[in-house]
Enzyme design. Structure first.
Site, PDB file in Angstrom:
ATOM      1  N   ASP A  45       0.862  -1.186   0.000  1.00  0.00           N
ATOM      2  CA  ASP A  45       0.000   0.000   0.000  1.00  0.00           C
ATOM      3  C   ASP A  45       0.896   1.233   0.000  1.00  0.00           C
ATOM      4  O   ASP A  45       1.851   1.307   0.778  1.00  0.00           O
ATOM      5  CB  ASP A  45      -0.894  -0.022   1.243  1.00  0.00           C
ATOM      6  CG  ASP A  45      -2.023   0.986   1.180  1.00  0.00           C
ATOM      7  OD1 ASP A  45      -1.756   2.170   0.865  1.00  0.00           O
ATOM      8  OD2 ASP A  45      -3.168   0.611   1.467  1.00  0.00           O
ATOM      9  N   ILE A  46       0.621   2.196  -0.883  1.00  0.00           N
ATOM     10  CA  ILE A  46       1.462   3.401  -0.944  1.00  0.00           C
ATOM     11  C   ILE A  46       1.072   4.441   0.114  1.00  0.00           C
ATOM     12  O   ILE A  46       1.741   5.458   0.260  1.00  0.00           O
ATOM     13  CB  ILE A  46       1.472   4.041  -2.353  1.00  0.00           C
ATOM     14  CG1 ILE A  46       0.071   4.469  -2.777  1.00  0.00           C
ATOM     15  CG2 ILE A  46       2.108   3.090  -3.357  1.00  0.00           C
ATOM     16  CD1 ILE A  46       0.040   5.323  -4.044  1.00  0.00           C
ATOM     17  N   ASN A  87     -13.457  -3.948   3.352  1.00  0.00           N
ATOM     18  CA  ASN A  87     -14.580  -3.020   3.510  1.00  0.00           C
ATOM     19  C   ASN A  87     -15.468  -3.040   2.269  1.00  0.00           C
ATOM     20  O   ASN A  87     -14.968  -3.188   1.155  1.00  0.00           O
ATOM     21  CB  ASN A  87     -14.066  -1.595   3.723  1.00  0.00           C
ATOM     22  CG  ASN A  87     -13.156  -1.475   4.919  1.00  0.00           C
ATOM     23  OD1 ASN A  87     -13.367  -2.107   5.940  1.00  0.00           O
ATOM     24  ND2 ASN A  87     -12.123  -0.665   4.790  1.00  0.00           N
ATOM     25  N   HIS A 120     -16.191   2.465   4.919  1.00  0.00           N
ATOM     26  CA  HIS A 120     -14.810   2.931   4.718  1.00  0.00           C
ATOM     27  C   HIS A 120     -14.117   2.361   3.487  1.00  0.00           C
ATOM     28  O   HIS A 120     -12.888   2.346   3.437  1.00  0.00           O
ATOM     29  CB  HIS A 120     -13.963   2.688   5.979  1.00  0.00           C
ATOM     30  CG  HIS A 120     -14.588   3.259   7.210  1.00  0.00           C
ATOM     31  ND1 HIS A 120     -14.634   4.603   7.465  1.00  0.00           N
ATOM     32  CD2 HIS A 120     -15.225   2.651   8.240  1.00  0.00           C
ATOM     33  CE1 HIS A 120     -15.257   4.813   8.605  1.00  0.00           C
ATOM     34  NE2 HIS A 120     -15.652   3.648   9.088  1.00  0.00           N
ATOM     35  N   GLN A 121     -14.867   1.926   2.477  1.00  0.00           N
ATOM     36  CA  GLN A 121     -14.248   1.486   1.221  1.00  0.00           C
ATOM     37  C   GLN A 121     -13.913   2.718   0.399  1.00  0.00           C
ATOM     38  O   GLN A 121     -14.789   3.515   0.074  1.00  0.00           O
ATOM     39  CB  GLN A 121     -15.198   0.571   0.443  1.00  0.00           C
ATOM     40  CG  GLN A 121     -14.579   0.020  -0.837  1.00  0.00           C
ATOM     41  CD  GLN A 121     -15.521  -0.905  -1.592  1.00  0.00           C
ATOM     42  OE1 GLN A 121     -16.706  -1.011  -1.285  1.00  0.00           O
ATOM     43  NE2 GLN A 121     -14.984  -1.582  -2.585  1.00  0.00           N
ATOM     44  N   HIS A 172     -11.024  -5.417  -2.324  1.00  0.00           N
ATOM     45  CA  HIS A 172      -9.628  -5.573  -1.922  1.00  0.00           C
ATOM     46  C   HIS A 172      -9.534  -5.891  -0.445  1.00  0.00           C
ATOM     47  O   HIS A 172     -10.437  -5.590   0.331  1.00  0.00           O
ATOM     48  CB  HIS A 172      -8.795  -4.328  -2.274  1.00  0.00           C
ATOM     49  CG  HIS A 172      -9.290  -3.045  -1.692  1.00  0.00           C
ATOM     50  ND1 HIS A 172     -10.418  -2.388  -2.168  1.00  0.00           N
ATOM     51  CD2 HIS A 172      -8.818  -2.282  -0.682  1.00  0.00           C
ATOM     52  CE1 HIS A 172     -10.607  -1.279  -1.467  1.00  0.00           C
ATOM     53  NE2 HIS A 172      -9.649  -1.199  -0.549  1.00  0.00           N
ATOM     54  N   PHE A 173      -8.452  -6.529  -0.102  1.00  0.00           N
ATOM     55  CA  PHE A 173      -8.185  -6.970   1.260  1.00  0.00           C
ATOM     56  C   PHE A 173      -6.891  -6.321   1.726  1.00  0.00           C
ATOM     57  O   PHE A 173      -5.901  -6.313   0.998  1.00  0.00           O
ATOM     58  CB  PHE A 173      -8.042  -8.495   1.309  1.00  0.00           C
ATOM     59  CG  PHE A 173      -9.271  -9.229   0.872  1.00  0.00           C
ATOM     60  CD1 PHE A 173     -10.147  -9.766   1.806  1.00  0.00           C
ATOM     61  CD2 PHE A 173      -9.570  -9.372  -0.476  1.00  0.00           C
ATOM     62  CE1 PHE A 173     -11.292 -10.437   1.393  1.00  0.00           C
ATOM     63  CE2 PHE A 173     -10.713 -10.045  -0.896  1.00  0.00           C
ATOM     64  CZ  PHE A 173     -11.578 -10.572   0.047  1.00  0.00           C
ATOM     65  N   HIS A 174      -6.909  -5.782   2.935  1.00  0.00           N
ATOM     66  CA  HIS A 174      -5.723  -5.180   3.527  1.00  0.00           C
ATOM     67  C   HIS A 174      -5.080  -6.177   4.479  1.00  0.00           C
ATOM     68  O   HIS A 174      -5.776  -6.797   5.296  1.00  0.00           O
ATOM     69  CB  HIS A 174      -6.097  -3.944   4.362  1.00  0.00           C
ATOM     70  CG  HIS A 174      -6.673  -2.818   3.585  1.00  0.00           C
ATOM     71  ND1 HIS A 174      -5.922  -1.733   3.202  1.00  0.00           N
ATOM     72  CD2 HIS A 174      -7.934  -2.588   3.132  1.00  0.00           C
ATOM     73  CE1 HIS A 174      -6.694  -0.872   2.548  1.00  0.00           C
ATOM     74  NE2 HIS A 174      -7.927  -1.381   2.494  1.00  0.00           N
TER      75      HIS A 174
END
Length: 139
Positions: A32-33, A84, A90-91, A97-99
């Site tokens: 993640d940037i 999310n 909070h998407q 996607h998965f964090h």
């Protein structure tokens, strides 16, 4: 399926660079940037769907094994796996996607910070809800 205007679809196609970690036939993972902690990574299906329930089942098969590999490579003892759906949940990017978010210390300074406003419903209300859900799952 991809959406030409989707930033994650562009990353999958190689039109936007990423700091790639793991790629399979079904998913792509990268750093993640805008990380919440060192090693914060994203896992995205290579199929465009805005929300989890819209994603074909076969795209889920590589998500958890990929997350596990990332966690092990990071040596993260404490971490969150977050997904999310929708703006009020909070998407930020309209692509499933998965964090993977390492939590290196017990503070709010790094990693995911979560509030948990637990409720105390009556057991009868929970039972009624269970019955409603079970009826729909049998469809």
């Amino acid at each position: 399926m991809s959406l030409p205007s989707c930033i994650f679809c562009k990353i999958v196609k190689g039109e936007i660079p990423s700091l790639k970690l793991i790629e399979t036939e079904k998913v792509l993972s990268f750093l993640d940037i805008g990380p919440l902690s060192k090693g914060h990574a994203l896992i995205i299906p290579k199929y465009h769907a805005e929300k989890m329930h819209e994603l074909p089942d076969e795209y889920f098969a590589d998500v958890l094994p990929t997350a596990k590999k990332i966690v092990l490579a990071l040596g993260a003892e404490n971490y969150n796996l977050l997904q999310n759906n929708g703006r009020i949940a909070h998407q930020e990017v309209d692509h499933v996607h998965f964090h993977v978010i390492p939590k290196p210390e017990a503070s709010d300074s790094e990693g995911l910070v979560v509030g948990w406003p637990a409720k105390k419903p009556a057991l009868d209300d929970l039972k009624k809800l269970q019955d409603e859900i079970l009826a729909k799952l049998k469809l």
